[in-house]
Design a protein around this motif. Structure first.
Motif, PDB file in Angstrom:
ATOM      1  N   THR A   1       0.815  -1.219   0.000  1.00  0.00           N
ATOM      2  CA  THR A   1       0.000   0.000   0.000  1.00  0.00           C
ATOM      3  C   THR A   1       0.850   1.271   0.000  1.00  0.00           C
ATOM      4  O   THR A   1       0.501   2.257  -0.635  1.00  0.00           O
ATOM      5  CB  THR A   1      -0.938   0.005   1.222  1.00  0.00           C
ATOM      6  N   ALA A   2       1.963   1.253   0.716  1.00  0.00           N
ATOM      7  CA  ALA A   2       2.836   2.425   0.789  1.00  0.00           C
ATOM      8  C   ALA A   2       4.256   1.969   1.091  1.00  0.00           C
ATOM      9  O   ALA A   2       4.473   0.908   1.690  1.00  0.00           O
ATOM     10  CB  ALA A   2       2.355   3.409   1.851  1.00  0.00           C
ATOM     11  N   VAL A   3       5.225   2.777   0.673  1.00  0.00           N
ATOM     12  CA  VAL A   3       6.637   2.448   0.857  1.00  0.00           C
ATOM     13  C   VAL A   3       7.391   3.738   1.201  1.00  0.00           C
ATOM     14  O   VAL A   3       7.085   4.808   0.650  1.00  0.00           O
ATOM     15  CB  VAL A   3       7.248   1.833  -0.420  1.00  0.00           C
ATOM     16  N   CYS A   4       8.353   3.639   2.091  1.00  0.00           N
ATOM     17  CA  CYS A   4       9.205   4.786   2.397  1.00  0.00           C
ATOM     18  C   CYS A   4      10.652   4.323   2.550  1.00  0.00           C
ATOM     19  O   CYS A   4      10.936   3.396   3.303  1.00  0.00           O
ATOM     20  CB  CYS A   4       8.758   5.480   3.684  1.00  0.00           C
ATOM     21  N   LEU A   5      11.548   4.959   1.811  1.00  0.00           N
ATOM     22  CA  LEU A   5      12.983   4.750   1.990  1.00  0.00           C
ATOM     23  C   LEU A   5      13.420   5.681   3.112  1.00  0.00           C
ATOM     24  O   LEU A   5      13.274   6.906   3.014  1.00  0.00           O
ATOM     25  CB  LEU A   5      13.738   5.070   0.701  1.00  0.00           C
ATOM     26  N   THR A   6      13.931   5.107   4.191  1.00  0.00           N
ATOM     27  CA  THR A   6      14.172   5.847   5.431  1.00  0.00           C
ATOM     28  C   THR A   6      15.615   5.675   5.898  1.00  0.00           C
ATOM     29  O   THR A   6      16.115   4.553   5.977  1.00  0.00           O
ATOM     30  CB  THR A   6      13.227   5.339   6.537  1.00  0.00           C
TER      31      THR A   6
ATOM     32  N   SER B   1      15.049  10.030   8.761  1.00  0.00           N
ATOM     33  CA  SER B   1      14.895  10.927   7.629  1.00  0.00           C
ATOM     34  C   SER B   1      14.128  10.209   6.522  1.00  0.00           C
ATOM     35  O   SER B   1      14.544   9.138   6.071  1.00  0.00           O
ATOM     36  CB  SER B   1      16.267  11.377   7.112  1.00  0.00           C
ATOM     37  N   LEU B   2      13.010  10.797   6.090  1.00  0.00           N
ATOM     38  CA  LEU B   2      12.223  10.232   5.001  1.00  0.00           C
ATOM     39  C   LEU B   2      12.861  10.656   3.687  1.00  0.00           C
ATOM     40  O   LEU B   2      12.693  11.788   3.237  1.00  0.00           O
ATOM     41  CB  LEU B   2      10.767  10.712   5.065  1.00  0.00           C
ATOM     42  N   VAL B   3      13.605   9.749   3.085  1.00  0.00           N
ATOM     43  CA  VAL B   3      14.326  10.058   1.856  1.00  0.00           C
ATOM     44  C   VAL B   3      13.360  10.149   0.681  1.00  0.00           C
ATOM     45  O   VAL B   3      13.404  11.098  -0.111  1.00  0.00           O
ATOM     46  CB  VAL B   3      15.416   9.006   1.585  1.00  0.00           C
ATOM     47  N   TYR B   4      12.476   9.162   0.555  1.00  0.00           N
ATOM     48  CA  TYR B   4      11.469   9.188  -0.515  1.00  0.00           C
ATOM     49  C   TYR B   4      10.348   8.221  -0.154  1.00  0.00           C
ATOM     50  O   TYR B   4      10.615   7.114   0.317  1.00  0.00           O
ATOM     51  CB  TYR B   4      12.072   8.795  -1.863  1.00  0.00           C
ATOM     52  N   SER B   5       9.123   8.659  -0.350  1.00  0.00           N
ATOM     53  CA  SER B   5       7.971   7.791  -0.087  1.00  0.00           C
ATOM     54  C   SER B   5       7.007   7.833  -1.263  1.00  0.00           C
ATOM     55  O   SER B   5       6.948   8.812  -2.010  1.00  0.00           O
ATOM     56  CB  SER B   5       7.253   8.213   1.199  1.00  0.00           C
ATOM     57  N   PHE B   6       6.257   6.758  -1.420  1.00  0.00           N
ATOM     58  CA  PHE B   6       5.231   6.665  -2.451  1.00  0.00           C
ATOM     59  C   PHE B   6       4.163   5.692  -1.974  1.00  0.00           C
ATOM     60  O   PHE B   6       4.396   4.878  -1.066  1.00  0.00           O
ATOM     61  CB  PHE B   6       5.817   6.234  -3.800  1.00  0.00           C
ATOM     62  N   PHE B   7       2.983   5.788  -2.582  1.00  0.00           N
ATOM     63  CA  PHE B   7       1.849   5.017  -2.069  1.00  0.00           C
ATOM     64  C   PHE B   7       0.808   4.808  -3.149  1.00  0.00           C
ATOM     65  O   PHE B   7       0.910   5.364  -4.252  1.00  0.00           O
ATOM     66  CB  PHE B   7       1.236   5.721  -0.857  1.00  0.00           C
ATOM     67  N   ASP B   8      -0.196   4.010  -2.815  1.00  0.00           N
ATOM     68  CA  ASP B   8      -1.258   3.660  -3.753  1.00  0.00           C
ATOM     69  C   ASP B   8      -2.112   4.899  -4.035  1.00  0.00           C
ATOM     70  O   ASP B   8      -2.815   5.390  -3.141  1.00  0.00           O
ATOM     71  CB  ASP B   8      -2.118   2.544  -3.153  1.00  0.00           C
TER      72      ASP B   8
ATOM     73  N   TYR C   1      -0.152   9.552   6.660  1.00  0.00           N
ATOM     74  CA  TYR C   1      -0.006   8.402   7.560  1.00  0.00           C
ATOM     75  C   TYR C   1       1.445   7.954   7.667  1.00  0.00           C
ATOM     76  O   TYR C   1       1.924   7.629   8.775  1.00  0.00           O
ATOM     77  CB  TYR C   1      -0.870   7.235   7.088  1.00  0.00           C
ATOM     78  N   VAL C   2       2.162   7.911   6.562  1.00  0.00           N
ATOM     79  CA  VAL C   2       3.558   7.485   6.597  1.00  0.00           C
ATOM     80  C   VAL C   2       4.375   8.403   7.517  1.00  0.00           C
ATOM     81  O   VAL C   2       5.212   7.929   8.307  1.00  0.00           O
ATOM     82  CB  VAL C   2       4.148   7.455   5.177  1.00  0.00           C
ATOM     83  N   ILE C   3       4.137   9.706   7.443  1.00  0.00           N
ATOM     84  CA  ILE C   3       4.849  10.630   8.329  1.00  0.00           C
ATOM     85  C   ILE C   3       4.464  10.391   9.780  1.00  0.00           C
ATOM     86  O   ILE C   3       5.328  10.334  10.673  1.00  0.00           O
ATOM     87  CB  ILE C   3       4.560  12.086   7.928  1.00  0.00           C
ATOM     88  N   LEU C   4       3.174  10.239  10.045  1.00  0.00           N
ATOM     89  CA  LEU C   4       2.726   9.986  11.416  1.00  0.00           C
ATOM     90  C   LEU C   4       3.346   8.711  11.971  1.00  0.00           C
ATOM     91  O   LEU C   4       3.753   8.660  13.148  1.00  0.00           O
ATOM     92  CB  LEU C   4       1.197   9.889  11.453  1.00  0.00           C
TER      93      LEU C   4
ATOM     94  N   TYR D   1      12.993  14.009  10.005  1.00  0.00           N
ATOM     95  CA  TYR D   1      13.396  14.933   8.948  1.00  0.00           C
ATOM     96  C   TYR D   1      12.522  14.702   7.713  1.00  0.00           C
ATOM     97  O   TYR D   1      12.401  13.570   7.240  1.00  0.00           O
ATOM     98  CB  TYR D   1      14.863  14.729   8.599  1.00  0.00           C
ATOM     99  N   LEU D   2      11.945  15.798   7.194  1.00  0.00           N
ATOM    100  CA  LEU D   2      10.974  15.706   6.104  1.00  0.00           C
ATOM    101  C   LEU D   2      11.493  16.204   4.769  1.00  0.00           C
ATOM    102  O   LEU D   2      10.742  16.206   3.788  1.00  0.00           O
ATOM    103  CB  LEU D   2       9.716  16.525   6.463  1.00  0.00           C
ATOM    104  N   GLY D   3      12.725  16.639   4.695  1.00  0.00           N
ATOM    105  CA  GLY D   3      13.191  17.237   3.450  1.00  0.00           C
ATOM    106  C   GLY D   3      12.965  18.729   3.471  1.00  0.00           C
ATOM    107  O   GLY D   3      12.974  19.358   4.534  1.00  0.00           O
TER     108      GLY D   3
END
Length: 275
Positions: free
Chosen positions: A160-165, A173-180, A191-194, A209-211
């Motif tokens: 459903t969602a992925v985050c490279l952390t 640090s959230l390097v890159y995230s993507f989701f459905d 939600y991924v940030i939370l 860290y959010l970029g």
């Protein structure tokens, strides 16, 4: 036993190119490479000074007459979710989190392609093939994880969602995230940030860290909703305060010469004697 001397980081500046955040502006980045045993130390040290990681490179905006881009981080200990964010948590209570080594899969790439086609069809990553995607995920010389989210009662490929952390010494640090993109009701980006705030809390790390946050950039506005948010401005971290109090106006003298920027950086003691 043979030892390799630590290599002091060398800094460079990219050629000017169109800004991805603000129209009719030109961006330039200050960057350095990540390599060797000291990569984790350097990643943590420079992240505290406004840098971001992309594969084996750390970079920070260094535009000639613009300083609109500011690194942003959430102060975990003081964060309290808003009513809307609590609803987002409740809507995603059926998701499970898996933290995996930084290894790319076909399921990730399929989700990544659908996300780009729906949300960023004209962005710079649109033409990324599966090999370039794998490089983005796997070419990391630092401590990184691929955080995957899927439904608890879903099938094997129910991604459903992925985050490279990245794991830093003072946070994640959230390097890159993507989701459905077809599950907009879930507000998966939020939600991924939370969930990463919860990850940092469980790890005893003070920051997420959010970029970069950019005033007047609609695509960056969501970051200001995670209070308390700090921004790296004027060489120091400070509370964002009222987001509308910051502007993205161009100021010809807003950016110091590159040599002065580099001279002011605090680097880890990578040249220390070794055993």
């Amino acid at each position: 036993m043979r030892h390799t001397l630590p290599i002091a980081p060398q800094f460079y500046v990219t050629a000017p190119q169109p800004c991805p955040y603000l129209a009719n502006r030109i961006e330039r980045k200050l960057f350095t490479g990540l390599q060797g045993d000291q990569a984790n130390l350097l990643n943590s040290a420079l992240s505290k000074q406004g840098f971001r990681r992309s594969q084996n490179v750390l970079y920070r905006p260094s535009c000639a007459d613009c300083s609109a881009c500011m690194s942003a981080r959430i102060r975990v200990a003081d964060f309290q979710p808003s009513r809307t964010q609590r609803r987002t948590l409740n809507r995603n209570i059926d998701l499970k989190r898996n933290a995996n080594p930084p290894w790319a899969t076909e399921d990730q790439y399929e989700l990544f392609r659908r996300y780009l086609d729906s949300r960023h069809s004209e962005g710079g990553m649109t033409d990324m093939d599966i090999f370039e995607f794998a490089a983005m995920i796997e070419e990391t010389p630092v401590k990184s994880h691929v955080i995957e989210y899927s439904r608890r009662d879903g099938g094997e490929n129910d991604l459903t969602a992925v985050c490279l952390t990245d794991v830093l010494d003072d946070g994640v640090s959230l390097v890159y995230s993507f989701f459905d993109p077809d599950q907009s009701r879930r507000s998966l980006g939020t939600y991924v940030i939370l969930d990463h705030i919860e990850i940092a809390r469980q790890m005893g790390r003070p920051y997420v860290y959010l970029g970069y946050w950019v005033p007047s950039s609609a695509k960056m506005a969501y970051k200001a909703k995670f209070s308390p948010l700090e921004i790296f401005k004027g060489g120091r971290w400070q509370d964002i305060g009222d987001p509308n109090s910051h502007d993205s106006a161009m100021h010809p003298l807003s950016t110091e010469p590159v040599a002065e920027q580099v001279a002011k950086l605090t680097l880890p003691d990578i040249m220390a004697p070794f055993d």
